[in-house]
Design a protein around this motif. Structure first.
Motif, short mmCIF file in Angstrom:
data_model
loop_
_atom_site.label_atom_id
_atom_site.label_comp_id
_atom_site.label_asym_id
_atom_site.label_seq_id
_atom_site.Cartn_x
_atom_site.Cartn_y
_atom_site.Cartn_z
N ARG A 154 0.84 -1.21 0.00
CA ARG A 154 0.00 0.00 0.00
C ARG A 154 0.87 1.25 0.00
NH1 ARG A 154 -3.51 -2.96 3.53
NH2 ARG A 154 -2.45 -2.05 5.34
N ARG A 155 1.94 1.23 0.78
CA ARG A 155 2.85 2.37 0.84
C ARG A 155 3.52 2.61 -0.52
NH1 ARG A 155 8.54 2.82 3.77
NH2 ARG A 155 8.79 5.08 3.81
N ALA A 156 3.98 1.51 -1.13
CA ALA A 156 4.62 1.63 -2.44
C ALA A 156 3.61 2.10 -3.49
CB ALA A 156 5.22 0.29 -2.85
N LYS A 157 2.38 1.58 -3.42
CA LYS A 157 1.34 1.94 -4.37
C LYS A 157 1.02 3.43 -4.29
CE LYS A 157 -2.09 1.11 -7.31
NZ LYS A 157 -1.87 0.65 -8.68
N LYS A 158 0.92 3.96 -3.09
CA LYS A 158 0.61 5.39 -2.94
C LYS A 158 1.72 6.25 -3.53
CE LYS A 158 -0.68 8.97 0.36
NZ LYS A 158 0.11 9.97 -0.38
N ALA A 159 2.97 5.86 -3.28
CA ALA A 159 4.09 6.62 -3.83
C ALA A 159 4.11 6.56 -5.36
CB ALA A 159 5.41 6.09 -3.27
N LEU A 160 3.76 5.41 -5.90
CA LEU A 160 3.73 5.27 -7.37
C LEU A 160 2.62 6.11 -7.98
CD1 LEU A 160 4.33 1.41 -7.63
CD2 LEU A 160 5.87 3.21 -8.49
N ILE A 161 1.47 6.20 -7.29
CA ILE A 161 0.38 7.05 -7.79
C ILE A 161 0.80 8.52 -7.76
CG2 ILE A 161 -1.95 7.88 -7.29
CD1 ILE A 161 -2.62 5.04 -6.32
N ASP A 162 1.43 8.94 -6.65
CA ASP A 162 1.93 10.32 -6.55
C ASP A 162 2.95 10.60 -7.65
OD1 ASP A 162 0.33 10.81 -4.39
OD2 ASP A 162 1.91 10.63 -2.88
N LEU A 163 3.80 9.61 -7.92
CA LEU A 163 4.81 9.78 -8.96
C LEU A 163 4.17 9.92 -10.34
CD1 LEU A 163 7.76 9.81 -9.86
CD2 LEU A 163 7.74 7.31 -9.80
N ALA A 164 3.16 9.08 -10.62
CA ALA A 164 2.47 9.16 -11.91
C ALA A 164 1.79 10.50 -12.09
CB ALA A 164 1.45 8.03 -12.02
N ILE A 165 1.14 11.01 -11.02
CA ILE A 165 0.49 12.32 -11.09
C ILE A 165 1.53 13.42 -11.31
CG2 ILE A 165 -0.82 14.04 -9.79
CD1 ILE A 165 -2.25 11.71 -8.41
N GLY A 166 2.64 13.32 -10.59
CA GLY A 166 3.68 14.34 -10.71
C GLY A 166 4.31 14.39 -12.07
N MET A 167 4.30 13.27 -12.81
CA MET A 167 4.95 13.22 -14.11
C MET A 167 4.01 13.53 -15.26
SD MET A 167 7.58 9.99 -13.71
CE MET A 167 8.50 10.45 -15.19
N LEU A 168 2.75 13.88 -14.96
CA LEU A 168 1.84 14.28 -16.02
C LEU A 168 2.33 15.55 -16.69
CD1 LEU A 168 -1.70 13.80 -14.39
CD2 LEU A 168 -0.66 12.39 -16.17
N PRO A 216 -5.05 18.93 -18.88
CA PRO A 216 -5.58 20.10 -18.19
C PRO A 216 -5.99 19.80 -16.76
CG PRO A 216 -6.49 19.94 -20.40
CD PRO A 216 -5.76 18.67 -20.15
N SER A 217 -6.53 18.63 -16.51
CA SER A 217 -6.94 18.33 -15.15
C SER A 217 -5.74 18.29 -14.23
CB SER A 217 -7.67 16.97 -15.11
OG SER A 217 -6.82 15.94 -15.60
N GLY A 218 -4.60 17.80 -14.77
CA GLY A 218 -3.38 17.80 -13.97
C GLY A 218 -2.92 19.21 -13.68
N THR A 219 -3.10 20.11 -14.66
CA THR A 219 -2.74 21.50 -14.46
C THR A 219 -3.56 22.11 -13.35
OG1 THR A 219 -2.26 21.66 -16.82
CG2 THR A 219 -2.50 23.73 -15.61
N ASN A 220 -4.87 21.89 -13.38
CA ASN A 220 -5.73 22.46 -12.36
C ASN A 220 -5.38 21.92 -10.98
OD1 ASN A 220 -7.13 23.84 -14.33
ND2 ASN A 220 -8.66 22.24 -14.61
N GLU A 239 9.78 6.66 -15.74
CA GLU A 239 8.37 6.50 -16.08
C GLU A 239 8.06 5.04 -16.42
OE1 GLU A 239 4.82 5.97 -18.23
OE2 GLU A 239 6.77 5.80 -19.22
N LYS A 240 8.92 4.42 -17.22
CA LYS A 240 8.70 3.02 -17.60
C LYS A 240 8.84 2.09 -16.41
CE LYS A 240 10.06 3.43 -22.47
NZ LYS A 240 11.09 3.12 -23.49
N SER A 241 9.88 2.32 -15.59
CA SER A 241 10.12 1.46 -14.45
C SER A 241 8.99 1.54 -13.44
CB SER A 241 11.45 1.84 -13.78
OG SER A 241 11.72 1.00 -12.68
N SER A 242 8.51 2.75 -13.15
CA SER A 242 7.43 2.91 -12.17
C SER A 242 6.11 2.36 -12.70
CB SER A 242 7.28 4.38 -11.79
OG SER A 242 6.95 5.17 -12.93
N ARG A 243 5.88 2.50 -14.00
CA ARG A 243 4.64 1.97 -14.59
C ARG A 243 4.61 0.44 -14.51
NH1 ARG A 243 4.31 0.64 -19.73
NH2 ARG A 243 5.93 2.17 -20.33
#
Length: 382
Positions: A155-169, A175-179, A314-318
């Protein structure tokens, strides 16, 4: 194109062009005397050759194109060219204050000021990448342990990966990422202790204004950039050519930085072209075309930067994220081995960033200060 191919397609040097011009004049005048190049002609021609050689070397190492190491070499080449250009301006300062050089050199320094904003934005982008590195660290520390992997670690790793994916948009393409980023700017300032907030990372990293645009800044840098007119070349005793050369190199380097590193409103749509008769045109345009092709790749179109290490993380985290989604407990041995393999891959990417970002940032800072120093010294000498 191999480096040796560029040597055959250099085009004619400034020295040969000037020699031909003088020889044709003497023929018309009925004289057959041979024109010996002046020290100034040799100096200017040497500068053109040096620029060409620097970019030939960069083409030779293009397998690492857009990696931190390769861009570092590009910045080193820029600094060498800048130093030689600075010496030319100083050695011929008596002519710099005369027309048309006063206009041409002023135009160059105006463009160089615009490059300073790009350097600032790039340093902000470097800080953003550092935050991704920290998120990768969280994933590694959660899963790279000698203990059996449990649900809490996943769960901890999953949350960090989601934050990473959002940060790399890429904010421009999402546009939603911009907002989200804009809303979280104020959140980051209010809750500065919440270090895992993507909003915090972005709100504290940008030193350029929210209305600043990398794309527009590049267009301003390139605006009305044209090869020197023949009468300007003659009137300046050839000095108009190194000014054009250095302006083109400055534009290309800033374009590469914006292409590679995350920054506001990235865009590569800049009209950049160098006539083939310049010695350095072929290697520079070859690199330009390679980077444009890289940007058109399907998996890079919506990326936040073309930096090789960004693509790797990006590839490794995905892949790690997809693997975690497929895990069910109790965890079998095969899945545990797969997790360890993905962690090892992520460790390699993290180490590449850890070892490369600091020296890269130092070089960006040096480029910034060298531009400022060159401009100040030249204005003082005038």
């Amino acid at each position: 194109m191999p480096a040796t191919d560029f040597q055959g397609s250099f085009g004619r040097s400034l020295l040969s062009l000037r020699r031909d011009q003088v020889d044709s004049t003497t023929v018309v005048a009925g004289s057959s005397s041979h024109h010996e190049p002046s020290n100034m002609e040799v100096e200017l021609d040497s500068f053109q050759r040096q620029v060409a050689e620097k970019f030939i070397d960069l083409n030779a190492s293009s397998n690492d194109l857009l990696s931190l190491e390769w861009i570092g070499k590009l910045l080193d080449s820029f600094l060498c060219c800048q130093e030689e250009f600075r010496a030319i301006v100083f050695n011929h300062r008596s002519q710099i204050s005369k027309s048309p050089m006063d206009r041409l050199i002023s135009d160059y320094f105006e463009r160089s000021i615009k490059a300073l904003d790009v350097c600032n934005a790039i340093r902000d982008g470097i800080e953003q990448i550092r935050q991704w590195e920290k998120l990768a660290d969280i994933v590694i520390s959660a899963l790279d342990s000698h203990r059996p992997i449990g649900e809490g670690q996943l769960r901890r790793a999953k949350k960090a990966l989601i934050d990473l994916a959002i940060g790399m948009l890429d904010e421009k393409d999402h546009p939603s990422g911009t907002n989200l980023a804009h809303r979280n700017r104020s959140f980051g300032r209010v809750k500065e202790s919440h270090h895992r907030s993507i909003g915090h990372f972005r709100s504290l990293s940008w030193s350029v204004s929210r209305s600043w645009s990398a794309s527009k800044q590049l267009q301003a840098l390139a605006n009305n950039l044209a090869t020197p007119r023949p009468n300007d070349v003659v009137a300046s005793n050839g000095l108009a050519v190194p000014v054009y050369t250095m302006t083109s190199v400055l534009l290309f380097v800033m374009w590469v930085l914006v292409a590679a590193i995350p920054c506001q409103d990235r865009g590569l749509q800049v009209n950049f072209f160098v006539p083939r008769h310049f010695q350095w045109a072929a290697p520079v345009m070859s690199l330009h075309d390679k980077i444009v092709e890289e940007s058109k790749r399907r998996d890079r179109k919506n990326c936040c930067g073309l930096l090789k290490e960004i693509d790797m993380i990006e590839k490794s985290s995905r892949l790690m994220n997809e693997l975690i989604d497929s895990i069910h407990f109790p965890l079998n041995d095969q899945k545990e081995v797969e997790v360890k393999q993905r962690v090892d891959e992520l460790v390699q990417v993290r180490e590449a960033l850890k070892n490369g970002l600091d020296p890269f940032e130092r070089k960006v800072r040096e480029v910034f200060h060298r531009i400022v120093r060159s401009r100040t010294e030249s204005l003082d000498s005038l």
